[in-house]
Scaffold this motif. Structure first.
Motif, PDB file in Angstrom:
ATOM      1  N   GLY A 146      52.811  -2.604 105.108  1.00  0.00           N
ATOM      2  CA  GLY A 146      53.103  -3.994 105.527  1.00  0.00           C
ATOM      3  C   GLY A 146      54.408  -4.231 105.477  1.00  0.00           C
ATOM      4  O   GLY A 146      54.853  -5.222 105.354  1.00  0.00           O
ATOM      5  N   SER A 147      55.263  -3.047 105.199  1.00  0.00           N
ATOM      6  CA  SER A 147      56.671  -3.531 104.973  1.00  0.00           C
ATOM      7  C   SER A 147      57.422  -4.062 106.139  1.00  0.00           C
ATOM      8  O   SER A 147      56.808  -3.510 107.363  1.00  0.00           O
ATOM      9  N   ALA A 148      58.061  -5.124 105.913  1.00  0.00           N
ATOM     10  CA  ALA A 148      58.588  -5.824 107.349  1.00  0.00           C
ATOM     11  C   ALA A 148      60.040  -5.838 107.384  1.00  0.00           C
ATOM     12  O   ALA A 148      60.737  -5.818 106.453  1.00  0.00           O
ATOM     13  N   ALA A 149      60.460  -5.933 108.680  1.00  0.00           N
ATOM     14  CA  ALA A 149      61.889  -6.219 108.835  1.00  0.00           C
ATOM     15  C   ALA A 149      62.137  -7.250 109.967  1.00  0.00           C
ATOM     16  O   ALA A 149      61.200  -7.224 111.020  1.00  0.00           O
ATOM     17  N   TYR A 150      63.107  -8.261 109.882  1.00  0.00           N
ATOM     18  CA  TYR A 150      63.347  -8.778 110.935  1.00  0.00           C
ATOM     19  C   TYR A 150      64.804  -9.124 111.373  1.00  0.00           C
ATOM     20  O   TYR A 150      65.880  -8.626 110.887  1.00  0.00           O
ATOM     21  N   ALA A 151      64.995  -9.502 112.521  1.00  0.00           N
ATOM     22  CA  ALA A 151      66.173  -9.870 113.110  1.00  0.00           C
ATOM     23  C   ALA A 151      66.934 -10.928 112.565  1.00  0.00           C
ATOM     24  O   ALA A 151      66.205 -11.971 112.238  1.00  0.00           O
ATOM     25  N   ASP A 152      68.183 -11.095 112.705  1.00  0.00           N
ATOM     26  CA  ASP A 152      68.827 -12.323 111.716  1.00  0.00           C
ATOM     27  C   ASP A 152      68.632 -13.569 112.538  1.00  0.00           C
ATOM     28  O   ASP A 152      68.411 -14.391 111.857  1.00  0.00           O
ATOM     29  N   SER A 153      68.304 -13.329 113.751  1.00  0.00           N
ATOM     30  CA  SER A 153      68.093 -14.524 114.542  1.00  0.00           C
ATOM     31  C   SER A 153      66.638 -15.313 114.293  1.00  0.00           C
ATOM     32  O   SER A 153      66.575 -16.441 114.747  1.00  0.00           O
ATOM     33  N   VAL A 154      66.010 -14.602 113.639  1.00  0.00           N
ATOM     34  CA  VAL A 154      64.461 -15.243 113.175  1.00  0.00           C
ATOM     35  C   VAL A 154      64.321 -15.261 111.769  1.00  0.00           C
ATOM     36  O   VAL A 154      63.143 -15.808 111.289  1.00  0.00           O
ATOM     37  N   LYS A 155      65.159 -14.512 110.796  1.00  0.00           N
ATOM     38  CA  LYS A 155      64.755 -14.435 109.423  1.00  0.00           C
ATOM     39  C   LYS A 155      64.648 -15.703 108.891  1.00  0.00           C
ATOM     40  O   LYS A 155      65.540 -16.507 109.282  1.00  0.00           O
TER      41      LYS A 155
END
Length: 119
Positions: A56-65
């Motif tokens: 369940g580890s997640a990562a996001y683009a800065d544009s949607v964080k």
């Protein structure tokens, strides 16, 4: 093989929310991670977020964080993208994609679901 089917797109006013779903079927045991992407008219495909299927580890683009949240329901083989505070520039076709264990690229792709944010 793995099949991915997105749903949940639609028309929403700026500031509103939508939750996209990505239902996986087939050899889901081969999926290591699922990501969400989008492509706006005339623009390149943009990566938004990835979640590891097991941890369940997640990562996001800065544009949607801070506005978008990716989550998964392992029991139902479904990954979600909760989108809040939507902006007109979020208008795009949204795709989910799967990465296989041991591979760096996304090889399984859904057909996409369209999101339109009106101002």
């Amino acid at each position: 093989q793995v099949q991915l089917v997105e749903s949940g797109g639609g028309l929403v006013q700026a500031g509103g929310s939508l939750r996209l779903s990505c239902a996986a079927s087939g050899r889901t045991s081969s999926i290591y991670a699922v990501g969400w992407f989008r492509q706006a008219p005339g623009k390149a495909r943009e990566w938004l977020a990835t979640i590891t299927w097991s941890s369940g580890s997640a990562a996001y683009a800065d544009s949607v964080k801070g506005r978008f949240t990716i989550s998964r329901d392992n029991a139902n083989n479904t990954v979600y993208l909760q989108m809040n505070s939507l902006k007109p520039e979020d208008t795009a076709v949204y795709y989910c994609a799967g990465r296989r264990i041991g591979m760096a690229t996304f090889v399984y792709w859904g057909q996409g679901t369209r999101v339109t944010v009106s101002s």
